[in-house]
Enzyme design. Structure first.
Site, PDB file in Angstrom:
ATOM      1  N   ASN A  66      -7.136  -2.138  14.387  1.00 43.46           N
ATOM      2  CA  ASN A  66      -8.529  -2.504  14.097  1.00 43.46           C
ATOM      3  C   ASN A  66      -8.626  -3.762  13.231  1.00 43.46           C
ATOM      4  O   ASN A  66      -9.699  -4.111  12.762  1.00 43.46           O
ATOM      5  CB  ASN A  66      -9.265  -1.334  13.435  1.00 43.46           C
ATOM      6  CG  ASN A  66      -8.654  -0.947  12.080  1.00 43.46           C
ATOM      7  OD1 ASN A  66      -7.776  -1.633  11.572  1.00 43.46           O
ATOM      8  ND2 ASN A  66      -9.141   0.139  11.519  1.00 43.46           N
TER       9      ASN A  66
ATOM     10  N   ASP B  54       0.821  -1.215   0.000  1.00 47.86           N
ATOM     11  CA  ASP B  54       0.000   0.000   0.000  1.00 47.86           C
ATOM     12  C   ASP B  54       0.851   1.259   0.000  1.00 47.86           C
ATOM     13  O   ASP B  54       2.067   1.198   0.174  1.00 47.86           O
ATOM     14  CB  ASP B  54      -0.960  -0.006   1.202  1.00 47.86           C
ATOM     15  CG  ASP B  54      -0.256  -0.358   2.525  1.00 47.86           C
ATOM     16  OD1 ASP B  54       0.986  -0.397   2.549  1.00 47.86           O
ATOM     17  OD2 ASP B  54      -0.959  -0.599   3.520  1.00 47.86           O
TER      18      ASP B  54
ATOM     19  N   GLU C  20      -9.508  -1.963   5.335  1.00 48.56           N
ATOM     20  CA  GLU C  20     -10.100  -1.568   6.603  1.00 48.56           C
ATOM     21  C   GLU C  20     -11.348  -2.403   6.935  1.00 48.56           C
ATOM     22  O   GLU C  20     -12.001  -2.939   6.023  1.00 48.56           O
ATOM     23  CB  GLU C  20     -10.501  -0.092   6.537  1.00 48.56           C
ATOM     24  CG  GLU C  20      -9.329   0.875   6.401  1.00 48.56           C
ATOM     25  CD  GLU C  20      -8.688   1.216   7.748  1.00 48.56           C
ATOM     26  OE1 GLU C  20      -8.464   0.307   8.575  1.00 48.56           O
ATOM     27  OE2 GLU C  20      -8.394   2.403   7.954  1.00 48.56           O
TER      28      GLU C  20
ATOM     29  N   HIS D   7      -6.907  -4.281  10.333  1.00 49.90           N
ATOM     30  CA  HIS D   7      -6.686  -4.131   8.878  1.00 49.90           C
ATOM     31  C   HIS D   7      -5.392  -4.825   8.456  1.00 49.90           C
ATOM     32  O   HIS D   7      -4.455  -4.973   9.222  1.00 49.90           O
ATOM     33  CB  HIS D   7      -6.745  -2.669   8.427  1.00 49.90           C
ATOM     34  CG  HIS D   7      -5.612  -1.780   8.833  1.00 49.90           C
ATOM     35  ND1 HIS D   7      -5.797  -0.485   9.252  1.00 49.90           N
ATOM     36  CD2 HIS D   7      -4.282  -1.985   8.868  1.00 49.90           C
ATOM     37  CE1 HIS D   7      -4.625   0.061   9.508  1.00 49.90           C
ATOM     38  NE2 HIS D   7      -3.679  -0.823   9.295  1.00 49.90           N
TER      39      HIS D   7
HETATM   40  C1  GLP Z   1      -0.278   0.686   8.511  1.00 45.91           C
HETATM   41  C2  GLP Z   1      -0.003  -0.233   7.322  1.00 45.91           C
HETATM   42  C3  GLP Z   1      -0.236  -1.681   7.663  1.00 45.91           C
HETATM   43  C4  GLP Z   1       0.419  -2.016   8.977  1.00 45.91           C
HETATM   44  C5  GLP Z   1      -0.165  -1.175  10.075  1.00 45.91           C
HETATM   45  C6  GLP Z   1       0.368  -1.499  11.451  1.00 45.91           C
HETATM   46  O1  GLP Z   1      -1.590   1.054   8.631  1.00 45.91           O
HETATM   47  N1  GLP Z   1      -0.777   0.117   6.170  1.00 45.91           N
HETATM   48  O2  GLP Z   1       0.254  -2.493   6.617  1.00 45.91           O
HETATM   49  O3  GLP Z   1       0.267  -3.374   9.269  1.00 45.91           O
HETATM   50  O4  GLP Z   1       0.134   0.173   9.766  1.00 45.91           O
HETATM   51  O5  GLP Z   1       1.462  -0.681  11.754  1.00 45.91           O
HETATM   52  P1  GLP Z   1       2.482  -0.998  12.907  1.00 45.91           P
HETATM   53  O6  GLP Z   1       3.282  -2.157  12.451  1.00 45.91           O
HETATM   54  O7  GLP Z   1       3.330   0.250  13.008  1.00 45.91           O
HETATM   55  O8  GLP Z   1       1.695  -1.276  14.136  1.00 45.91           O
END
Ligand code: GLP
Length: 249
Positions: A134, A66, A141, A136
């Site tokens: 959440n 993404d 989402e 995702h």
């Molecule tokens: C973002 C990314 C996700 C990732 C998430 C969790 O939203 N788009 O791919 O898994 O963050 O982030 P973190 O690893 O910093 O908790």
């Protein structure tokens, strides 16, 4: 699903890097699906160490999940910048084999279609995933439905708030992103889902032990035949001892 719980994030990163290395060595044209966020950083550190100790990555193709819409590639919070900073500048994956959605594209539907074509031409051997608070995956989402193809998503308030820690203020956090859809994720041969810290404990338990629900997007991974879930003690703290033995479900 296989479940592994590590004492430290570093250990988890080293273990996951070994899985990635296996794919890189076994496949003629290995394709890695890569993720951003703080969670995969120990993996990327370990991969850089493997590269420095002789692992060639010149034949690797990478496809990121993404990208935010509206911030340029050189913005320190763009996912392009994150990948460059944490992985690509340290290893020898050729630039032409690195794929990340273009969040500055003028024609976003065309960019999504282009990205699906990239994925179609490069079936993913191993997909690395983090998980949002959440549930995702990528930026898929929680919703009444999940979108199969690459698409533009309006980020949910909790995602914007969670990601605000990386920006100067809440207002600076992009509200939209391009994300790979769930079809591409589920078509990967192997999936590694990583999650660290107690704040992920509830959602991890719901995702891997609960019902398969579109409002917990990561739960759809239960339908895949080859998923390894990599946790630390914090993120595994809501998983009972019986479920912690090597296989869940
Ligand atoms: C973002 C990314 C996700 C990732 C998430 C969790 O939203 N788009 O791919 O898994 O963050 O982030 P973190 O690893 O910093 O908790």
């Amino acid at each position: 699903m296989r479940l592994r719980v590590f004492q430290t994030q570093r250990d988890a990163g080293v273990y996951t890097a070994a899985q990635v290395e296996r794919i890189i060595l076994e496949e003629e044209r290995p394709v890695l699906g890569l993720a951003t966020g703080s969670t995969p950083i120990p993996l990327y550190e370990a991969l850089v160490h493997l590269y420095q100790s002789g692992l060639d990555m010149a034949h690797v193709t990478t496809i990121n999940l993404d990208e935010y819409i509206g911030i340029p590639a050189m913005h320190p919070q763009s996912y392009r910048f994150f990948m460059q900073h944490n992985l690509f500048r340290h290893v020898n994956v050729p630039l032409s084999q690195i794929h990340i959605p273009d969040g500055m594209a003028l024609d976003l539907p065309a960019e999504c279609a282009r990205y699906d074509e990239v994925i179609r031409k490069h079936p993913i051997h191993l997909q690395v995933l983090g998980i949002g608070v959440n549930g995702h995956i990528g930026f898929n989402e929680p919703d009444d439905l999940l979108v199969s193809k690459t698409h533009v998503v309006h980020l949910r308030q909790e995602t914007v708030e969670s990601n605000a820690r990386f920006f100067a203020s809440l207002d600076d956090v992009p509200k939209r992103a391009i994300t790979m859809g769930v079809q591409a994720i589920l078509q990967a041969q192997h999936i590694v889902l990583m999650a660290f810290g107690e704040e992920k404990a509830d959602i991890v338990a719901r995702a891997i032990l609960g019902e398969v629900r579109t409002d917990v997007p990561a739960s759809i991974l239960q339908l895949h035949r080859d998923v390894t879930v990599i946790l630390d003690e914090g993120s595994a703290s809501k998983i009972d001892a019986a479920s912690r033995t090597a296989t869940v479900v």
